[in-house]
Design an enzyme around this catalytic site. Structure first.
Site, mmCIF file in Angstrom:
data_model
loop_
_atom_site.group_PDB
_atom_site.id
_atom_site.type_symbol
_atom_site.label_atom_id
_atom_site.label_comp_id
_atom_site.label_asym_id
_atom_site.label_seq_id
_atom_site.Cartn_x
_atom_site.Cartn_y
_atom_site.Cartn_z
ATOM 1 C CG HIS A 36 -27.005 35.378 -8.989
ATOM 2 N ND1 HIS A 36 -27.690 35.969 -10.023
ATOM 3 C CD2 HIS A 36 -27.913 35.228 -7.999
ATOM 4 C CE1 HIS A 36 -28.944 36.165 -9.667
ATOM 5 N NE2 HIS A 36 -29.117 35.722 -8.454
ATOM 6 C CG ASN B 265 -26.265 34.716 -13.342
ATOM 7 O OD1 ASN B 265 -26.525 34.301 -12.213
ATOM 8 N ND2 ASN B 265 -26.094 36.001 -13.603
ATOM 9 C CG ASP C 134 -29.553 39.110 -1.474
ATOM 10 O OD1 ASP C 134 -30.604 38.936 -0.836
ATOM 11 O OD2 ASP C 134 -29.262 38.437 -2.478
ATOM 12 C CD GLU D 193 -25.502 39.067 -10.899
ATOM 13 O OE1 GLU D 193 -25.534 37.849 -11.164
ATOM 14 O OE2 GLU D 193 -26.407 39.847 -11.228
HETATM 15 C C1 GLP Z 1 -32.116 36.720 -6.636
HETATM 16 C C2 GLP Z 1 -31.593 36.738 -5.191
HETATM 17 C C3 GLP Z 1 -31.000 35.421 -4.800
HETATM 18 C C4 GLP Z 1 -31.951 34.328 -5.257
HETATM 19 C C5 GLP Z 1 -31.912 34.247 -6.772
HETATM 20 C C6 GLP Z 1 -32.897 33.257 -7.358
HETATM 21 O O1 GLP Z 1 -31.473 37.620 -7.469
HETATM 22 N N1 GLP Z 1 -30.665 37.774 -4.867
HETATM 23 O O2 GLP Z 1 -30.784 35.382 -3.403
HETATM 24 O O3 GLP Z 1 -31.537 33.095 -4.744
HETATM 25 O O4 GLP Z 1 -32.004 35.502 -7.360
HETATM 26 O O5 GLP Z 1 -34.205 33.742 -7.338
HETATM 27 P P1 GLP Z 1 -35.460 32.851 -7.640
HETATM 28 O O6 GLP Z 1 -35.629 31.962 -6.467
HETATM 29 O O7 GLP Z 1 -36.599 33.824 -7.775
HETATM 30 O O8 GLP Z 1 -35.181 32.101 -8.883
#
Ligand code: GLP
Length: 254
Positions: free
Chosen positions: A138, A136, A67, A143
């Site tokens: 995702h 959440n 992404d 989302e």
């Molecule tokens: C972000 C990214 C995801 C990631 C997630 C968790 O929004 N788009 O690809 O896996 O949130 O992030 P973190 O590893 O900082 O908890």
């Protein structure tokens, strides 16, 4: 799903980095799907370390990131492109021509998403997709919603997700872009193997619903239950609500 619990995120990162190194050794033209966020940082550190110590050859490896923020160019320090450069690409011998990103500055989001889907197909698909998970549920920027886009698309971010990403924007959630381009769940599910890493108590509920919950667009990660080759690397806090019968391996390294 095959779940493994580690004492510390360093141990999970070491196991996954060793696994990636072995796969690159066996198939130098491996196609990797990569994630950003805080969770994979120790993995990338470890891969850089292995590159320096053992000289893993990334020169023929192809990568696709999951992404990218909409409206940010590769030079913006908050972009996922810049994150990957900082944490991995600048430190290993990856060929920039084989690094693929969604372009957050593309003039037309729909065409950009179609281009990305084509590029993944032309590369022969993703062999190993690394994932994190949002608190959440995702995945990428898919989302929770009443309906999901199956393929790569422009996504509107939830306030919670913008807050979770604020550390990349001077801890100011209002500076986190409101939209992002993301692979869709079908794109992700087409990867041959998926390895999801979740660490800490904040991921406990999302992990529980991903592993035990019904398939629902309210928890996009639950769709990973449809994939025959998903490995989940957890620490004890993230695994707290997973029942023991779901754990096929418990790694308790000293
Ligand atoms: C972000 C990214 C995801 C990631 C997630 C968790 O929004 N788009 O690809 O896996 O949130 O992030 P973190 O590893 O900082 O908890």
């Amino acid at each position: 799903m095959k779940l493994t619990v580690f004492r510390h995120e360093r141990e999970a990162a070491a196991v996954l980095a060793d696994r990636i190194a072995a796969e690159v050794a066996a198939n130098p033209a491996l196609v990797l799907g990569l994630a950003t966020g805080r969770t994979p940082v120790p993995l990338y550190q470890r891969l850089v370390d292995l590159y320096r110590r053992r000289g893993i050859d990334f020169s023929r490896v192809t990568t696709f990131n999951l992404d990218e923020f909409w409206g940010l160019g590769p030079d913006h320090p908050g972009s996922y492109r810049a994150y990957m450069q900082r944490h991995l690409f600048a430190h290993v011998n990856i060929d920039p021509a084989r690094v693929h990103f969604l372009n957050g500055l593309a003039p037309d989001a729909e065409r950009e998403c179609a281009r990305y889907e084509r590029a993944i197909a032309e590369a022969g698909g993703i062999d190993l997709q690394v994932l994190g998970i949002g608190g959440n549920g995702h995945i990428g920027f898919n989302e929770p919603a009443g309906a999901l886009n199956a393929r790569t698309h422009l996504a509107v971010l939830k306030p919670q997700t913008r807050r979770a990403n604020a550390s990349f924007f001077g801890n100011d959630a209002s500076r986190v872009p409101a939209d992002a381009l993301s692979m869709g769940m079908a794109t992700i599910l087409q990867s041959r193997t998926v390895v999801l890493v979740a660490m800490g108590r904040g991921k406990r509920r999302a992990v529980e619903r991903m592993v035990h919950g019904p398939l629902t667009t309210r928890v996009p990660a639950s769709f990973l239950q449809l994939h025959p080759q998903v490995e989940v690397l957890l620490d004890e806090a993230a695994a707290e609500s997973v029942t023991l019968s779901a754990l096929s391996v418990t790694a308790a390294n000293p």
